[in-house]
Write an enzyme that holds these catalytic residues in place. Structure first.
Site, PDB file in Angstrom:
ATOM      1  N   SER A 139     -25.754   6.620  30.109  1.00 24.24           N
ATOM      2  CA  SER A 139     -24.709   7.630  29.945  1.00 24.24           C
ATOM      3  C   SER A 139     -23.638   7.039  29.057  1.00 24.24           C
ATOM      4  O   SER A 139     -23.657   5.850  28.757  1.00 24.24           O
ATOM      5  CB  SER A 139     -24.107   8.022  31.293  1.00 24.24           C
ATOM      6  OG  SER A 139     -23.134   9.031  31.140  1.00 24.24           O
ATOM      7  N   ARG A 388     -31.243   9.889  26.101  1.00 27.00           N
ATOM      8  CA  ARG A 388     -31.504  10.651  27.332  1.00 27.00           C
ATOM      9  C   ARG A 388     -31.120  12.099  27.116  1.00 27.00           C
ATOM     10  O   ARG A 388     -30.153  12.405  26.407  1.00 27.00           O
ATOM     11  CB  ARG A 388     -30.673  10.083  28.500  1.00 27.00           C
ATOM     12  CG  ARG A 388     -31.041  10.652  29.877  1.00 27.00           C
ATOM     13  CD  ARG A 388     -32.392  10.150  30.316  1.00 27.00           C
ATOM     14  NE  ARG A 388     -32.733  10.534  31.674  1.00 27.00           N
ATOM     15  CZ  ARG A 388     -33.414  11.638  32.010  1.00 27.00           C
ATOM     16  NH1 ARG A 388     -33.779  12.492  31.071  1.00 27.00           N
ATOM     17  NH2 ARG A 388     -33.708  11.891  33.260  1.00 27.00           N
ATOM     18  N   THR A 424     -21.377  12.544  36.203  1.00 25.42           N
ATOM     19  CA  THR A 424     -21.594  11.559  37.266  1.00 25.42           C
ATOM     20  C   THR A 424     -20.808  11.918  38.517  1.00 25.42           C
ATOM     21  O   THR A 424     -21.333  11.832  39.641  1.00 25.42           O
ATOM     22  CB  THR A 424     -21.197  10.152  36.779  1.00 25.42           C
ATOM     23  OG1 THR A 424     -21.950   9.829  35.606  1.00 25.42           O
ATOM     24  CG2 THR A 424     -21.469   9.112  37.850  1.00 25.42           C
ATOM     25  N   CYS A 585     -38.163  13.510  18.814  1.00 24.01           N
ATOM     26  CA  CYS A 585     -38.342  12.372  19.717  1.00 24.01           C
ATOM     27  C   CYS A 585     -37.498  11.197  19.236  1.00 24.01           C
ATOM     28  O   CYS A 585     -37.624  10.777  18.081  1.00 24.01           O
ATOM     29  CB  CYS A 585     -39.813  11.964  19.780  1.00 24.01           C
ATOM     30  SG  CYS A 585     -40.083  10.460  20.750  1.00 24.01           S
ATOM     31  N   CYS A 610     -42.132   5.399  24.839  1.00 23.93           N
ATOM     32  CA  CYS A 610     -41.348   6.448  25.507  1.00 23.93           C
ATOM     33  C   CYS A 610     -40.175   5.878  26.303  1.00 23.93           C
ATOM     34  O   CYS A 610     -40.350   4.982  27.139  1.00 23.93           O
ATOM     35  CB  CYS A 610     -42.255   7.252  26.425  1.00 23.93           C
ATOM     36  SG  CYS A 610     -41.416   8.558  27.334  1.00 23.93           S
ATOM     37  N   CYS A 616     -39.132  15.874  24.575  1.00 26.59           N
ATOM     38  CA  CYS A 616     -40.364  16.533  24.131  1.00 26.59           C
ATOM     39  C   CYS A 616     -40.765  17.658  25.067  1.00 26.59           C
ATOM     40  O   CYS A 616     -41.179  18.739  24.629  1.00 26.59           O
ATOM     41  CB  CYS A 616     -41.488  15.512  23.999  1.00 26.59           C
ATOM     42  SG  CYS A 616     -41.837  14.582  25.510  1.00 26.59           S
TER      43      CYS A 616
END
Length: 641
Positions: A139, A388, A424, A585, A610, A616
């Site tokens: 994050s 992310r 969060t 990606c 990955c 994706c």
């Protein structure tokens, strides 16, 4: 007449309506405007035939098999699995929590706090797919300590790694060469007074330590792969993934079946776009009555910079360049105070973008060359990279949170406050509220449950009565307000007028534009984006970036990026959208390469790259990609990202 029109529309792609046989029929049916209709249909027919010819020319070769995962090819129909022992060991707990992130750990901590306070025995287990607690956590992160203050009022004495309080807040609109400062007025979401710049992975690791001290059982390295159900349809628990499966889907000599964890209540806190949450949405129809979730992809780097340029406590955000006004996104640059001149910087792109040629990673690299950003990085060194997906649907997209035997918590259902770029604190609070509702239910001696898995609707109601719901409701219109002709500028104007003045009390709720996967335009309607080559000093190539994420998977296992149909990526995504998966990606997992025969292309999946961002699964325009968990402990190894 309508049936005739429908019939002609149906046969148009396959029948030439300009033949002498067809024209008199059409003229008699539609004498006034038949020719105009036929011209339009002829255009459709021509385009369709051209597409068919293109497909036959480029994709006539047999489709190479890409997917070997058992979720696509069941093992009970595979002779290689005959005689293999498929029995699973089962264990029992009071509460099982999937996901060792802020929400899951806060729920576990609160459950044990209540159990200790009331002198009750309560077994709480947390399963986490990362090799260590916090290893998959990524994050920005600027943390609002509201929920932490409630969970641990003495967090400073406990040594929580909140070392950098915000001392300076900046916001700007970027053009290609200039930076236009925008004042941050009191009350606006971007005001970070009282917040802390943190490395969230370190904070999550600290939460794990607090949980273990209270008696929570933590099981890192175990990926929850399957939801288990009782005969009455309620959730029974989860099963962890099997290990020891070869890349071709066959069992290795070291094959081991996963184990089952049964519980009275199971909490699903997998994070954004959870693999099991997707199954639960369908099984219990949890998304009925809410809008589709919308997402963004966030990319982040950590840099060590020249100490002379270091301003501990400074927070900078920007919108605008290099994105156009109709592509939602922005950037952050945070100066940490952890004993060395460290900055965290990142770029967020809304996944409802329309141009298939857009590459979020390359937009991020280009942004770093802006005249107001590059000077901070010059002479510095990049030490970490990650990516992310983020939930951005907010209030409109929150699904039903409870069902017999389980609940959804944290970023899995989506409690992120988008204009604040913070989730969060709301994720932690959702876990705490779920824990309180579950504890009351489990310790109710007069409880009579209609299903074997205990149903806890009180959690959803308590969340709607909490500050989390109030906060999400107040900002509900800011993200969808960007869907207007003026895009970014219209959204900022809306925020300045309606949010700052009315504080979200306007009597309407705007809608999102639908699923992100449905927003791409065909490549022929879009202009390719020319990105500059990375200079190796401020901007970098993709593979060297992935190397800094610490990503690692057991190579000899079935790719966990599964395809429902191996032929779709080439026949549809490449043919219509020019293969957008090779651009959206952020880890170089997908690439289109020529077939060995030289006729046509095939999709190659580099699953070992990955970083578990789930982009994706979200953005694939054909919705053909299904992300499933790899073997436990595989994935990125973020060190305090």
């Amino acid at each position: 007449m309508v049936l005739y029109v429908f019939h002609f529309l149906t046969i148009a792609p396959t029948v030439d309506l300009f033949t002498p046989t067809c024209l008199p029929i059409v003229d008699s049916l539609f004498p006034a405007w038949s020719r105009r209709c036929i011209r339009a249909l002829k255009a459709v027919q021509t385009e369709h035939v051209a597409a068919q010819v293109y497909t036959r020319r480029c994709f006539s070769a047999p489709v190479p098999r890409v997917t070997s995962h058992y979720t696509i090819y069941p093992r009970d129909k595979d002779p290689r699995w005959e005689g293999v022992d498929m029995e699973r060991f089962a264990d029992e707990a009071d509460v099982v929590i999937v996901g060792g992130g802020p929400a899951g750990l806060s729920a576990a901590i609160r459950l044990k706090q209540l159990a200790n306070q009331h002198e009750k025995e309560l077994r709480v287990c947390v399963v986490e797919k990362a090799s260590q607690i916090g290893a998959h956590t990524l994050s920005g992160a600027c943390l609002e300590p509201t929920a932490l203050n409630e969970l641990f009022p003495d967090w400073k004495e406990r040594g929580a790694p909140l070392n950098t309080q915000v001392t300076e807040d900046k916001f700007a609109i970027l053009t290609e060469k200039y930076r236009i400062p925008v004042p941050i007025l009191p009350g606006l979401p971007m005001n970070n007074h009282g917040n802390y710049i943190v490395r969230l992975g370190h904070f999550v690791r600290w939460l794990g330590e607090q949980a273990e001290e209270l008696g929570v059982e933590l099981y890192p390295g175990y990926a929850a792969a399957e939801v288990l159900f009782h005969e009455d349809g309620s959730v029974k628990g989860i099963a962890t993934n099997d290990v020891g499966i070869a890349k071709d889907g066959s069992p290795k000599d070291v094959f081991e079946r996963g184990m089952e964890l049964h519980a009275k209540v199971t909490l699903f806190g997998e994070g954004c776009h959870g693999h099991l949450a997707k199954q639960l949405y369908k099984h219990f129809n949890l998304r009925e009555g809410c809008e589709p979730q919308t997402y963004a992809i966030g990319l982040k780097e950590l840099w060590l910079i020249d100490e002379k340029k270091w301003r501990p406590g400074r927070v900078e955000h920007s919108v605008g360049w290099p994105l156009n006004r109709n592509t939602y996104g922005g950037s952050f640059l945070y100066h940490l105070n952890e004993g060395e001149p460290l900055v965290a910087l990142g770029f967020v792109v809304g996944l409802d973008y329309t141009n298939p040629y857009l590459s979020p990673f390359r937009e991020f690299q280009r942004w770093k060359h802006h005249p107001s950003i590059a000077p901070t990085l010059e002479g510095g060194s990049r030490i970490a990279y990650g990516a992310r997906a983020l939930n951005e649907g907010g209030f409109q997209s929150v699904p039903k949170l409870t069902f017999p035997g389980g609940t959804l918590i944290g970023c899995s259902p989506g409690f992120m406050n988008v204009p604040k770029i913070k989730g969060t604190h709301t994720a932690m609070k959702s876990g705490m509220l779920a824990a309180e509702a579950i504890f009351s239910k489990l310790t109710d001696e007069s409880l009579q449950s209609e299903t074997t898995g205990i149903y806890v609707p009180e959690y959803e109601q308590s969340l709607k009565n909490s500050w989390v719901w109030k906060e999400l409701h107040a900002v509900r219109n800011i993200r969808p307000s960007f869907h207007n002709y003026f895009g970014l500028y219209g959204g900022m104007l809306y925020t300045g007028i309606f949010y700052w003045i009315l504080r979200g009390k306007e009597p309407w709720t705007l809608k999102h534009c639908g699923m992100d996967s449905a927003q791409l335009k065909p490549a022929k309607e879009c202009t390719p984006i020319e990105y500059p080559k990375p200079d190796g000093k401020i901007s970098f190539d993709l593979l060297s970036s992935v190397a800094l994420s610490g990503t690692n998977h057991e190579h000899d296992q079935p790719p966990h990026l599964t395809l429902k149909d191996d032929g779709v990526p080439v026949a549809q995504n490449l043919a219509i959208y020019d293969g957008p998966e090779q651009r959206f990606c952020p880890a170089g997992v997908y690439e289109f390469v020529p077939l060995e025969s030289g006729e046509g292309m095939r999709l190659q999946i580099n699953a070992q790259n990955c970083v578990h961002c789930k982009t994706c699964d979200i953005k694939d325009p054909s919705q053909n990609i299904n992300w499933v968990v790899p073997e436990g402990s595989g994935g990125p190894a973020y060190n305090g990202m």
